[in-house]
Design a protein around this motif. Structure first.
Motif, PDB file in Angstrom:
ATOM      1  N   GLY A 119      20.488   6.897 -28.175  1.00 64.31           N
ATOM      2  CA  GLY A 119      20.256   6.780 -29.621  1.00 64.31           C
ATOM      3  C   GLY A 119      21.527   6.379 -30.343  1.00 64.31           C
ATOM      4  O   GLY A 119      22.152   5.375 -30.004  1.00 64.31           O
ATOM      5  N   SER A 120      21.931   7.174 -31.311  1.00 68.71           N
ATOM      6  CA  SER A 120      23.152   6.882 -32.084  1.00 68.71           C
ATOM      7  C   SER A 120      24.428   7.159 -31.297  1.00 68.71           C
ATOM      8  O   SER A 120      25.501   6.685 -31.659  1.00 68.71           O
ATOM      9  CB  SER A 120      23.173   7.747 -33.344  1.00 68.71           C
ATOM     10  OG  SER A 120      23.348   9.115 -32.982  1.00 68.71           O
ATOM     11  N   SER A 132      19.317  13.218 -33.910  1.00 65.88           N
ATOM     12  CA  SER A 132      18.760  14.571 -33.902  1.00 65.88           C
ATOM     13  C   SER A 132      19.389  15.457 -34.976  1.00 65.88           C
ATOM     14  O   SER A 132      20.509  15.221 -35.434  1.00 65.88           O
ATOM     15  CB  SER A 132      18.973  15.220 -32.536  1.00 65.88           C
ATOM     16  OG  SER A 132      18.453  14.408 -31.519  1.00 65.88           O
ATOM     17  N   GLY A 134      18.674   0.844 -19.849  1.00 69.23           N
ATOM     18  CA  GLY A 134      17.634   0.925 -18.829  1.00 69.23           C
ATOM     19  C   GLY A 134      16.620   1.997 -19.163  1.00 69.23           C
ATOM     20  O   GLY A 134      16.642   2.598 -20.241  1.00 69.23           O
ATOM     21  N   TYR A 161      16.892   0.800 -25.739  1.00 63.69           N
ATOM     22  CA  TYR A 161      17.080  -0.259 -26.753  1.00 63.69           C
ATOM     23  C   TYR A 161      18.481  -0.821 -26.644  1.00 63.69           C
ATOM     24  O   TYR A 161      19.462  -0.080 -26.796  1.00 63.69           O
ATOM     25  CB  TYR A 161      16.904   0.300 -28.171  1.00 63.69           C
ATOM     26  CG  TYR A 161      15.478   0.405 -28.615  1.00 63.69           C
ATOM     27  CD1 TYR A 161      14.792  -0.703 -29.124  1.00 63.69           C
ATOM     28  CD2 TYR A 161      14.802   1.614 -28.531  1.00 63.69           C
ATOM     29  CE1 TYR A 161      13.477  -0.603 -29.534  1.00 63.69           C
ATOM     30  CE2 TYR A 161      13.484   1.725 -28.944  1.00 63.69           C
ATOM     31  CZ  TYR A 161      12.830   0.608 -29.446  1.00 63.69           C
ATOM     32  OH  TYR A 161      11.531   0.715 -29.846  1.00 63.69           O
ATOM     33  N   LEU A 215      20.655  -0.244 -29.877  1.00 59.93           N
ATOM     34  CA  LEU A 215      21.196   1.116 -30.009  1.00 59.93           C
ATOM     35  C   LEU A 215      22.343   1.328 -29.029  1.00 59.93           C
ATOM     36  O   LEU A 215      23.371   1.919 -29.371  1.00 59.93           O
ATOM     37  CB  LEU A 215      20.093   2.150 -29.774  1.00 59.93           C
ATOM     38  CG  LEU A 215      19.024   2.243 -30.866  1.00 59.93           C
ATOM     39  CD1 LEU A 215      17.945   3.247 -30.456  1.00 59.93           C
ATOM     40  CD2 LEU A 215      19.636   2.644 -32.194  1.00 59.93           C
TER      41      LEU A 215
HETATM   42  N1  SAH Z   1      20.555  11.812 -28.711  1.00 61.85           N
HETATM   43  C1  SAH Z   1      20.264  10.885 -29.794  1.00 61.85           C
HETATM   44  C2  SAH Z   1      18.844  11.032 -30.270  1.00 61.85           C
HETATM   45  C3  SAH Z   1      18.103   9.903 -29.798  1.00 61.85           C
HETATM   46  S1  SAH Z   1      16.378   9.810 -30.178  1.00 61.85           S
HETATM   47  C4  SAH Z   1      21.244  11.021 -30.921  1.00 61.85           C
HETATM   48  O1  SAH Z   1      22.016  11.978 -30.926  1.00 61.85           O
HETATM   49  O2  SAH Z   1      21.266  10.146 -31.792  1.00 61.85           O
HETATM   50  C5  SAH Z   1      15.788   9.448 -28.564  1.00 61.85           C
HETATM   51  C6  SAH Z   1      16.294   8.182 -27.926  1.00 61.85           C
HETATM   52  O3  SAH Z   1      15.676   8.104 -26.638  1.00 61.85           O
HETATM   53  C7  SAH Z   1      15.902   6.902 -28.659  1.00 61.85           C
HETATM   54  O4  SAH Z   1      17.039   6.156 -28.900  1.00 61.85           O
HETATM   55  C8  SAH Z   1      14.969   6.207 -27.677  1.00 61.85           C
HETATM   56  O5  SAH Z   1      15.062   4.788 -27.713  1.00 61.85           O
HETATM   57  C9  SAH Z   1      15.441   6.749 -26.355  1.00 61.85           C
HETATM   58  N2  SAH Z   1      14.487   6.652 -25.261  1.00 61.85           N
HETATM   59  C10 SAH Z   1      13.153   6.882 -25.273  1.00 61.85           C
HETATM   60  N3  SAH Z   1      12.620   6.667 -24.057  1.00 61.85           N
HETATM   61  C11 SAH Z   1      13.654   6.321 -23.241  1.00 61.85           C
HETATM   62  C12 SAH Z   1      13.755   5.951 -21.865  1.00 61.85           C
HETATM   63  N4  SAH Z   1      12.695   5.924 -21.070  1.00 61.85           N
HETATM   64  N5  SAH Z   1      14.975   5.639 -21.394  1.00 61.85           N
HETATM   65  C13 SAH Z   1      16.071   5.652 -22.180  1.00 61.85           C
HETATM   66  N6  SAH Z   1      16.043   5.981 -23.481  1.00 61.85           N
HETATM   67  C14 SAH Z   1      14.853   6.303 -24.011  1.00 61.85           C
END
Ligand code: SAH
Length: 218
Positions: free
Chosen positions: A91-92, A65, A136, A112, A115
């Motif tokens: 995410g990251s 983000s 999950g 993922y 990730l």
């Molecule tokens: N907070 C993160 C931004 C991540 S982008 C950062 O600072 O880097 C959003 C993330 O949500 C992605 O990695 C995506 O895979 C995850 N995501 C989307 N749907 C999801 C779900 N149902 N459960 C868990 N993670 C999910």
């Protein structure tokens, strides 16, 4: 814009000034951002842009983000240092790390596996001891650990996140991007202690969608 010859310290100072001028004014939030080295969380290709106030690509087609949005969401959550926080969308791990500096415990869920594993490596390298990870579907929350003082969703929920709201303490706060299209509304739900919520729309945002289930691909 960042001058690439500047030191990381200078680039970070410029980023903090930019966030403050946009309304991220709480000292403890700015302090947590300032002490979190964003290049650790970005892909090699984008390291030079890590101090820019912009979202950047990470693995699995997802994004880290924008620092301003991270700051705004963190501030909007009104965190107390005793709080247990649930974060959906690791995410990251950048937002997770910032939350971990402000709260007692952070539970974070990612769909993922790649990730999740990369983020776990970063938490370990940074010596964070109050982050608990789970691979999950975050849409279901983390029922075994509920209720939470605070919940932050960092992927766009199509509508009211009912399952997550049910895992929030009666006077808790949940911040999430809500909407089905490319632009969503950042919404804050504040529990009134009687089972209801005050709902505030904060700003337009662009997040990747909250998807159902775990990812089949790595
Ligand atoms: N907070 C993160 C931004 C991540 S982008 C950062 O600072 O880097 C959003 C993330 O949500 C992605 O990695 C995506 O895979 C995850 N995501 C989307 N749907 C999801 C779900 N149902 N459960 C868990 N993670 C999910």
């Amino acid at each position: 814009m960042a001058e690439q010859d500047d030191t990381p310290e200078t680039q970070m100072a410029r980023l903090i000034l930019a966030l403050r001028s946009q309304g991220v004014t709480e000292a403890k939030v700015l302090g947590a951002i300032e002490s979190t080295p964003r290049p650790i969380f970005t892909q090699d290709l984008f390291k030079e842009r890590a101090f820019e106030d912009s979202a950047l690509p990470i693995a699995c087609g997802q994004t880290i983000s924008q620092p301003f949005i991270v700051g705004l969401m963190t501030q909007a959550l009104k965190i107390d240092k005793r709080d247990r926080i649930l974060e959906i969308g690791t995410g990251s791990g950048y937002q997770t790390t910032i939350l971990s500096k402000l709260a007692r415990l952070v539970y974070t869920v990612e769909r993922y596996r790649t990730l999740m594993q990369e983020a776990e490596g970063r938490f370990k390298a940074l010596g964070l001891t109050n982050v608990i990870t789970r691979f999950g579907d975050g849409g279901e929350g983390w029922p075994e650990q509920a209720p939470f003082d605070r919940i932050m969703v960092t992927a766009a929920a199509p509508g009211e996140p009912k399952a997550l709201l049910s895992q929030l303490k009666p006077t808790g706060v949940l911040v999430a991007p809500i909407g089905k299209g490319p632009v969503q509304t950042l919404r804050r739900y504040t529990g009134d202690g009687k089972g209801g919520y005050e709902i505030e729309d904060l700003i337009d945002v662009r997040f990747v969608p909250l998807l159902d289930g775990v990812a089949k691909e790595l």
